[in-house]
Design a protein around this motif. Structure first.
Motif, PDB file in Angstrom:
ATOM      1  N   GLY A  82     -62.561  -2.176  25.875  1.00 28.26           N
ATOM      2  CA  GLY A  82     -60.910  -2.428  27.088  1.00 28.26           C
ATOM      3  C   GLY A  82     -60.668  -1.920  27.617  1.00 28.26           C
ATOM      4  O   GLY A  82     -59.542  -1.588  28.662  1.00 28.26           O
ATOM      5  N   GLY A  83     -61.675  -1.502  28.506  1.00 27.43           N
ATOM      6  CA  GLY A  83     -61.868  -0.858  29.826  1.00 27.43           C
ATOM      7  C   GLY A  83     -62.768  -0.941  30.193  1.00 27.43           C
ATOM      8  O   GLY A  83     -63.512  -1.904  30.626  1.00 27.43           O
ATOM      9  N   TRP A  84     -63.192  -0.233  31.767  1.00 29.64           N
ATOM     10  CA  TRP A  84     -64.342  -0.771  32.853  1.00 29.64           C
ATOM     11  C   TRP A  84     -64.758   0.745  33.004  1.00 29.64           C
ATOM     12  O   TRP A  84     -64.369   1.609  33.077  1.00 29.64           O
ATOM     13  CB  TRP A  84     -63.126  -1.003  34.007  1.00 29.64           C
ATOM     14  N   GLN A  85     -65.871   0.448  32.749  1.00 27.91           N
ATOM     15  CA  GLN A  85     -66.951   1.190  33.008  1.00 27.91           C
ATOM     16  C   GLN A  85     -67.149   0.590  34.690  1.00 27.91           C
ATOM     17  O   GLN A  85     -67.890  -0.127  34.558  1.00 27.91           O
ATOM     18  CB  GLN A  85     -68.197   1.534  32.534  1.00 27.91           C
ATOM     19  N   ASP A  86     -67.428   1.866  35.554  1.00 26.97           N
ATOM     20  CA  ASP A  86     -67.760   1.346  37.891  1.00 26.97           C
ATOM     21  C   ASP A  86     -68.531   2.732  37.563  1.00 26.97           C
ATOM     22  O   ASP A  86     -69.062   3.869  37.619  1.00 26.97           O
ATOM     23  CB  ASP A  86     -65.827   1.515  37.669  1.00 26.97           C
ATOM     24  N   GLN A 128     -55.091   2.009  28.401  1.00 27.13           N
ATOM     25  CA  GLN A 128     -54.561   2.753  28.601  1.00 27.13           C
ATOM     26  C   GLN A 128     -53.949   2.762  30.334  1.00 27.13           C
ATOM     27  O   GLN A 128     -53.249   2.839  30.865  1.00 27.13           O
ATOM     28  CB  GLN A 128     -54.193   3.928  28.496  1.00 27.13           C
ATOM     29  N   ALA A 129     -55.199   2.875  31.664  1.00 26.02           N
ATOM     30  CA  ALA A 129     -54.788   2.916  33.133  1.00 26.02           C
ATOM     31  C   ALA A 129     -54.705   1.698  32.870  1.00 26.02           C
ATOM     32  O   ALA A 129     -54.462   1.579  34.842  1.00 26.02           O
ATOM     33  CB  ALA A 129     -56.003   2.963  33.206  1.00 26.02           C
ATOM     34  N   ASP A 130     -55.027   0.422  32.619  1.00 29.29           N
ATOM     35  CA  ASP A 130     -54.351  -0.691  32.947  1.00 29.29           C
ATOM     36  C   ASP A 130     -52.344  -1.260  32.676  1.00 29.29           C
ATOM     37  O   ASP A 130     -52.146  -0.497  31.675  1.00 29.29           O
ATOM     38  CB  ASP A 130     -54.886  -1.999  32.226  1.00 29.29           C
ATOM     39  N   PRO A 131     -51.268  -1.340  33.727  1.00 28.55           N
ATOM     40  CA  PRO A 131     -50.635  -1.447  33.590  1.00 28.55           C
ATOM     41  C   PRO A 131     -50.504  -2.500  32.817  1.00 28.55           C
ATOM     42  O   PRO A 131     -49.123  -2.439  32.437  1.00 28.55           O
ATOM     43  CB  PRO A 131     -50.542  -2.527  35.017  1.00 28.55           C
ATOM     44  N   GLY A 132     -50.975  -3.286  32.019  1.00 25.13           N
ATOM     45  CA  GLY A 132     -50.353  -4.396  30.969  1.00 25.13           C
ATOM     46  C   GLY A 132     -50.188  -3.534  30.027  1.00 25.13           C
ATOM     47  O   GLY A 132     -50.231  -4.465  28.578  1.00 25.13           O
ATOM     48  N   HIS A 133     -51.274  -2.433  29.612  1.00 24.21           N
ATOM     49  CA  HIS A 133     -51.371  -1.833  28.683  1.00 24.21           C
ATOM     50  C   HIS A 133     -50.082  -1.564  27.425  1.00 24.21           C
ATOM     51  O   HIS A 133     -49.687  -1.138  28.060  1.00 24.21           O
ATOM     52  CB  HIS A 133     -52.148  -0.286  28.478  1.00 24.21           C
ATOM     53  N   PRO A 134     -49.684  -1.577  26.700  1.00 22.55           N
ATOM     54  CA  PRO A 134     -48.426  -1.225  25.990  1.00 22.55           C
ATOM     55  C   PRO A 134     -48.758   0.535  25.608  1.00 22.55           C
ATOM     56  O   PRO A 134     -46.987   1.097  25.991  1.00 22.55           O
ATOM     57  CB  PRO A 134     -48.628  -1.615  24.538  1.00 22.55           C
ATOM     58  N   ASP A 135     -49.273   1.348  26.408  1.00 20.15           N
ATOM     59  CA  ASP A 135     -49.794   2.786  26.579  1.00 20.15           C
ATOM     60  C   ASP A 135     -49.695   2.633  27.706  1.00 20.15           C
ATOM     61  O   ASP A 135     -49.991   4.266  27.243  1.00 20.15           O
ATOM     62  CB  ASP A 135     -50.615   3.377  25.005  1.00 20.15           C
ATOM     63  N   HIS A 136     -49.720   2.454  28.953  1.00 18.53           N
ATOM     64  CA  HIS A 136     -50.401   2.229  30.081  1.00 18.53           C
ATOM     65  C   HIS A 136     -49.211   3.586  30.466  1.00 18.53           C
ATOM     66  O   HIS A 136     -48.365   3.681  30.140  1.00 18.53           O
ATOM     67  CB  HIS A 136     -49.712   1.425  30.606  1.00 18.53           C
ATOM     68  N   ARG A 190     -66.322   4.846  24.557  1.00 22.14           N
ATOM     69  CA  ARG A 190     -65.708   4.798  22.918  1.00 22.14           C
ATOM     70  C   ARG A 190     -64.254   5.560  22.982  1.00 22.14           C
ATOM     71  O   ARG A 190     -63.318   5.650  22.162  1.00 22.14           O
ATOM     72  CB  ARG A 190     -66.685   4.196  21.680  1.00 22.14           C
ATOM     73  N   HIS A 191     -64.892   6.913  22.551  1.00 21.17           N
ATOM     74  CA  HIS A 191     -64.282   7.471  22.143  1.00 21.17           C
ATOM     75  C   HIS A 191     -62.726   7.940  23.625  1.00 21.17           C
ATOM     76  O   HIS A 191     -61.585   8.830  23.431  1.00 21.17           O
ATOM     77  CB  HIS A 191     -64.857   9.166  22.458  1.00 21.17           C
ATOM     78  N   ALA A 192     -63.126   7.968  24.459  1.00 25.07           N
ATOM     79  CA  ALA A 192     -62.833   8.047  25.727  1.00 25.07           C
ATOM     80  C   ALA A 192     -61.108   6.835  25.744  1.00 25.07           C
ATOM     81  O   ALA A 192     -60.028   7.352  26.086  1.00 25.07           O
ATOM     82  CB  ALA A 192     -63.381   8.435  27.488  1.00 25.07           C
ATOM     83  N   ALA A 193     -61.520   5.861  25.441  1.00 19.06           N
ATOM     84  CA  ALA A 193     -60.826   5.146  25.330  1.00 19.06           C
ATOM     85  C   ALA A 193     -59.974   4.549  24.518  1.00 19.06           C
ATOM     86  O   ALA A 193     -58.833   4.444  24.406  1.00 19.06           O
ATOM     87  CB  ALA A 193     -61.723   3.648  25.204  1.00 19.06           C
ATOM     88  N   GLU A 194     -60.018   5.503  23.100  1.00 18.94           N
ATOM     89  CA  GLU A 194     -59.231   5.896  21.498  1.00 18.94           C
ATOM     90  C   GLU A 194     -57.831   7.215  22.290  1.00 18.94           C
ATOM     91  O   GLU A 194     -57.653   6.953  21.467  1.00 18.94           O
ATOM     92  CB  GLU A 194     -60.418   6.227  20.592  1.00 18.94           C
ATOM     93  N   HIS A 195     -58.923   7.535  23.476  1.00 17.28           N
ATOM     94  CA  HIS A 195     -57.967   8.857  23.585  1.00 17.28           C
ATOM     95  C   HIS A 195     -57.107   8.649  25.074  1.00 17.28           C
ATOM     96  O   HIS A 195     -56.012   9.744  25.364  1.00 17.28           O
ATOM     97  CB  HIS A 195     -58.785  10.122  23.213  1.00 17.28           C
ATOM     98  N   GLY A 196     -57.392   7.604  25.725  1.00 20.51           N
ATOM     99  CA  GLY A 196     -56.843   7.219  27.068  1.00 20.51           C
ATOM    100  C   GLY A 196     -57.172   7.926  28.183  1.00 20.51           C
ATOM    101  O   GLY A 196     -56.689   8.781  28.739  1.00 20.51           O
ATOM    102  N   LEU A 197     -58.532   8.873  28.014  1.00 19.13           N
ATOM    103  CA  LEU A 197     -59.540   9.310  29.358  1.00 19.13           C
ATOM    104  C   LEU A 197     -60.322   8.682  30.111  1.00 19.13           C
ATOM    105  O   LEU A 197     -60.444   8.367  29.816  1.00 19.13           O
ATOM    106  CB  LEU A 197     -60.064  10.829  28.947  1.00 19.13           C
ATOM    107  N   ILE A 198     -59.445   9.026  31.127  1.00 23.02           N
ATOM    108  CA  ILE A 198     -60.464   8.996  32.489  1.00 23.02           C
ATOM    109  C   ILE A 198     -61.920  10.006  32.491  1.00 23.02           C
ATOM    110  O   ILE A 198     -61.519  10.914  31.897  1.00 23.02           O
ATOM    111  CB  ILE A 198     -60.464   8.578  33.489  1.00 23.02           C
ATOM    112  N   LEU A 199     -63.506   9.522  32.428  1.00 23.26           N
ATOM    113  CA  LEU A 199     -64.448   9.879  32.668  1.00 23.26           C
ATOM    114  C   LEU A 199     -65.167   9.979  33.656  1.00 23.26           C
ATOM    115  O   LEU A 199     -65.527   8.155  34.450  1.00 23.26           O
ATOM    116  CB  LEU A 199     -64.820   9.580  31.583  1.00 23.26           C
ATOM    117  N   VAL A 200     -65.126  10.988  34.238  1.00 22.17           N
ATOM    118  CA  VAL A 200     -66.171  10.629  35.912  1.00 22.17           C
ATOM    119  C   VAL A 200     -67.274  12.008  35.468  1.00 22.17           C
ATOM    120  O   VAL A 200     -67.542  12.816  35.231  1.00 22.17           O
ATOM    121  CB  VAL A 200     -65.198  11.700  36.737  1.00 22.17           C
TER     122      VAL A 200
END
Length: 283
Positions: free
Chosen positions: A11-15, A37-45, A72-82
């Protein structure tokens, strides 16, 4: 800043980005996962906390983003991974024979000895330059945590201990906890920092625990069948240092697991949940 990879993931993006590092004086590549959750269109943005991951010897950003299963886990918790690279790179950057010194083996220190001091300033890159770029994006909340594996576990512990208040949480897989006292660290520190062992203590987690200004809890997972356990990692030294200093440490020896990304993938969900709890708490 150039985006060189872009993949949909959970549901997110790996760049992956390529950018010029002024600190390292070379081009660097860094993986960044943006959760849904980083997407402006997400309900929990909303602004998302950032978890920095430091990889180990011979690795680049690709090892973590392709093998750990962390998205998968970062998407569940809404974390950016660097996930940055492990050293400066390029034809002009000093290198050495073997896997444990030079390119791919930056050890997250600021080198003081030639020829390494021209580029090998990974400590400043991780602590200052990289976050200044990542967290300039309004999608980043400003709350940050740090983790890593092996050489990167060493880097995560040292950086958290040396920068009180900067990170909400820290964890490590199979970290080199006392590099001043094991062959990997002695080789790297001797080259990068010189013969003065007093200078090494600034990059040694076991040495830093005694004087830590913040009692940030340390979470460490170690594989019980890790081939480097007794010769290079020595987690018992960190346990003894934390016991002596009264520093909170959760050290888990996981029977049957080795030093590989199979181990990391097995427990990365627990680590990300640990960081998410700390990152979502109000400062």
């Amino acid at each position: 800043m150039e985006r060189i990879e872009h993949h949909a993931s959970f549901g997110g993006w790996q760049d992956v980005y390529r950018h010029r590092s002024e600190v390292l004086d070379c081009d660097m590549e860094v993986g960044v996962y943006f959760p849904p959750q980083a997407d402006p269109g997400h309900p929990d943005h909303g602004p998302c906390p950032v978890l920095y991951w430091l990889s180990g010897l011979t690795c680049s950003a690709q090892n973590f983003i392709t093998k750990a299963g962390a998205q998968r886990h970062a998407a569940e918790h809404g974390l950016i991974l660097v996930a940055p690279d492990t050293s400066p790179r390029g034809d002009a950057v000093a290198d050495a024979e073997g896997y444990d010194l030079g390119q791919g083996a930056g050890f997250y220190v600021n080198a003081t000895q030639a020829p390494w001091d021209a580029h090998y300033r990974m400590y400043d890159y991780i602590v200052d330059e990289l976050p200044a770029w990542v967290e300039a994006d309004p999608v980043a909340s400003g709350a940050r945590a740090i983790s890593g594996h092996s050489m990167g576990g060493h880097g995560a512990l040292v950086i958290a201990l040396r920068n009180p208040g900067r990170y909400r949480s820290v964890s490590a897989f199979s970290p080199i906890v006392a590099p001043s006292r094991v062959p990997w660290g002695e080789k790297a520190f001797g080259a990068y920092l010189g013969a003065d062992r007093d200078a090494w203590a600034a990059y040694d987690a076991v040495a830093l625990v005694a004087g830590a200004e913040e009692r940030l809890p340390l979470l460490v997972d170690q594989g019980g069948d890790d081939e480097f356990l007794s010769g290079q990692l020595k987690p018992e030294l960190l346990q003894a240092a934390c016991d002596a200093a009264g520093h909170p440490l959760t050290l888990r020896l996981q029977p049957g697991y080795d030093h590989s990304y199979y181990f990391i993938a097995s427990f990365i969900g627990e680590h990300i949940a640990h960081h998410a709890r700390a990152l979502r708490r109000k400062a």
